[in-house]
Design a protein around this motif. Sequence first.
Motif, mmCIF file in Angstrom:
data_model
loop_
_atom_site.group_PDB
_atom_site.id
_atom_site.type_symbol
_atom_site.label_atom_id
_atom_site.label_comp_id
_atom_site.label_asym_id
_atom_site.label_seq_id
_atom_site.Cartn_x
_atom_site.Cartn_y
_atom_site.Cartn_z
ATOM 1 N N GLY A 1 90.597 72.343 9.888
ATOM 2 C CA GLY A 1 91.814 72.338 10.695
ATOM 3 C C GLY A 1 92.927 73.169 10.098
ATOM 4 N N LYS A 2 94.113 73.057 10.686
ATOM 5 C CA LYS A 2 95.255 73.870 10.267
ATOM 6 C C LYS A 2 95.608 73.623 8.814
ATOM 7 N N LEU A 3 96.081 74.692 8.160
ATOM 8 C CA LEU A 3 96.419 74.637 6.740
ATOM 9 C C LEU A 3 97.926 74.488 6.518
ATOM 10 N N HIS A 4 98.726 74.885 7.497
ATOM 11 C CA HIS A 4 100.177 74.613 7.408
ATOM 12 C C HIS A 4 100.766 74.449 8.800
ATOM 13 N N GLU B 1 103.975 84.119 6.838
ATOM 14 C CA GLU B 1 103.006 84.929 7.590
ATOM 15 C C GLU B 1 103.448 86.387 7.660
ATOM 16 N N ARG B 2 104.749 86.628 7.729
ATOM 17 C CA ARG B 2 105.245 88.008 7.740
ATOM 18 C C ARG B 2 104.944 88.708 6.412
ATOM 19 N N GLY C 1 95.292 78.901 9.472
ATOM 20 C CA GLY C 1 94.036 78.170 9.562
ATOM 21 C C GLY C 1 93.831 77.480 10.894
ATOM 22 N N GLY C 2 92.758 76.708 10.965
ATOM 23 C CA GLY C 2 92.416 75.989 12.190
ATOM 24 C C GLY C 2 91.669 76.859 13.165
#
Length: 289
Positions: free
Chosen positions: A286-289, A129-130, A145-146
């Motif tokens: 939903g969330k991807l990681h 993410e950074r 995500g999500g």
Amino acid sequence: MQAIRREAPAKLNLALDILGRRKDGYHEMRMVMQTVSLCDTVAVRERAAGFTLRTNGDFLVPKGKKTLEQQAAEAFFQEAGLPMPGLEVLLEKRTPAYAGMGGGSADVAALLRILRDTRCPGMSDDQLERIGLAVGSDVPFCLRGGTALAEGRGEILTDLPPLPPCTFVICKPDFGISTPLLFAQMDGRRLTKHPDVEGMLDALRAGELAVVAGCLGNVFEEVLPPEYKDVFAIRARLMELGALNAAMSGSGPTVFGIFRRREEAETAAAALRGEYSQTYLAEPVGKLH
């Protein structure tokens, strides 16, 4: 070498508030963001040398600067401490461009996920993410995500309970809106309507879709110049067609409506497509990681 593929889901801003301009020139944001099933597909394969990007089969050669995808790849390999190989990136575009849906950021995020999975699986989500933030403010959310609360520039993320099952009707009129123009309109202006972010957070925790929908809002709508009146026409039409509520996503011009039942959404989308060809159906992801 066979290409490795990942989907690149777009995002919607269920709520978008701007708290003010920061000393670093960015704006302090408070948003509730949602990944949706409308997506591009990103494929990556190695080549002898260099970096190439193709979009729907056509080579994309930007003038005077590197693409976001190349910037992201170079930042990834620098962070990983690995030499960068030759890469070919292929984008199958379905998410409309310049739409306020983070399509470009989602493509970068999918590329970074591929590189992490294939080259540095031990890299943490925070590291990834950074890297994404160095390329664009929406990339960290598009990596995660999500459903999430996004603060700061959009990079301070707090996971939220998932949005209850629903269907989105997403409609983009045939024009774009300059994001810098809208941010400039904000500076020095007293806004009269802010989305109820706290109410939306409470409704997500309670799993109450109708209350979440009732809290939709986007402060950019208040500063839209008159020539973008189609945004409000689409929003009103979605409400007439049975949406629980409707709002503009990001800096627009895309407008989305939330429908409780898929069948109602399909009927509404069919009605809108007669006037706006870029009309889509999507569900929450939903969330991807």
